[in-house]
Design a protein around this motif. Structure first.
Motif, mmCIF file in Angstrom:
data_model
loop_
_atom_site.group_PDB
_atom_site.id
_atom_site.type_symbol
_atom_site.label_atom_id
_atom_site.label_comp_id
_atom_site.label_asym_id
_atom_site.label_seq_id
_atom_site.Cartn_x
_atom_site.Cartn_y
_atom_site.Cartn_z
ATOM 1 N N VAL A 91 0.839 -1.203 0.000
ATOM 2 C CA VAL A 91 0.000 0.000 0.000
ATOM 3 C C VAL A 91 0.875 1.255 0.000
ATOM 4 C CG1 VAL A 91 -1.639 1.334 1.398
ATOM 5 C CG2 VAL A 91 -2.007 -1.098 1.017
ATOM 6 N N ARG A 92 1.944 1.254 0.779
ATOM 7 C CA ARG A 92 2.850 2.400 0.809
ATOM 8 C C ARG A 92 3.519 2.614 -0.551
ATOM 9 N NH1 ARG A 92 2.665 6.400 3.686
ATOM 10 N NH2 ARG A 92 4.890 6.652 3.638
ATOM 11 N N GLN A 149 3.556 5.994 -5.420
ATOM 12 C CA GLN A 149 3.705 5.808 -6.865
ATOM 13 C C GLN A 149 5.064 5.199 -7.224
ATOM 14 O OE1 GLN A 149 1.540 7.581 -9.509
ATOM 15 N NE2 GLN A 149 -0.057 7.705 -7.977
ATOM 16 N N LYS A 150 5.550 4.285 -6.372
ATOM 17 C CA LYS A 150 6.823 3.610 -6.624
ATOM 18 C C LYS A 150 6.628 2.132 -6.924
ATOM 19 C CE LYS A 150 9.533 6.665 -3.691
ATOM 20 N NZ LYS A 150 10.421 6.763 -2.535
ATOM 21 N N HIS A 151 5.402 1.732 -7.217
ATOM 22 C CA HIS A 151 5.124 0.320 -7.411
ATOM 23 C C HIS A 151 5.444 -0.155 -8.822
ATOM 24 C CE1 HIS A 151 1.556 2.491 -8.638
ATOM 25 N NE2 HIS A 151 1.141 1.428 -9.317
ATOM 26 N N LEU A 152 5.445 0.740 -9.802
ATOM 27 C CA LEU A 152 5.737 0.361 -11.174
ATOM 28 C C LEU A 152 7.207 0.602 -11.496
ATOM 29 C CD1 LEU A 152 2.609 1.814 -12.986
ATOM 30 C CD2 LEU A 152 3.002 -0.531 -12.247
#
Length: 136
Positions: free
Chosen positions: A84-85, A90-93
């Motif tokens: 979730v963090r 916006q660092k998941h991709l």
């Protein structure tokens, strides 16, 4: 008894699916490292499975929470919080232009996830066997 076995079997299959997704991401990163595929293909493959991974992790935590398996929920919750963090920041991709500079970090992140999920898998198998033997 049947209800608890169904919960544990569902958790087992969810964990196996999560393991498959993380291994797929690691394989894509390894292919990129050994120059078998280009950065665009690697990042698009990884980015395509990140959100399903996050959703499966959320379903797993919800399953443990609703079924009353508090210890397993507490073991699974840190990974959900981490996901979730990442999503909120916006660092998941993976960015195509910076994938080579982040390659080692991304591989380490997924190896830690893999170890974490294997531990959860063994814990869920233990509790599944324990609940079946306890009811007999």
């Amino acid at each position: 008894m049947v209800g608890t076995v169904i919960v544990w079997l569902s958790a087992f299959f969810l964990l196996v699916a999560l393991l498959i997704l993380v291994i797929y991401q690691l394989m894509s990163l390894a292919d990129l490292e050994f120059d078998y595929i280009n950065p665009y293909d690697s990042s698009s493959r990884i980015n395509a499975v990140i959100l399903p991974e996050f959703v499966l992790q959320g379903i797993l935590c919800l399953l443990f929470l609703v079924s009353g398996h508090w210890m397993m929920f507490l073991f699974a919750a840190p990974m959900l919080y981490y996901n979730v963090r990442l999503y909120q920041q916006q660092k998941h991709l993976i960015d195509v232009t910076e994938i080579f500079s982040q390659l080692n970090e991304e591989k380490k992140r997924r190896l830690i996830k893999l170890i974490y999920l294997v531990t959860l898998l063994f814990l869920s198998l233990f509790w599944m066997i324990w609940s079946v033997l306890e009811d007999d």
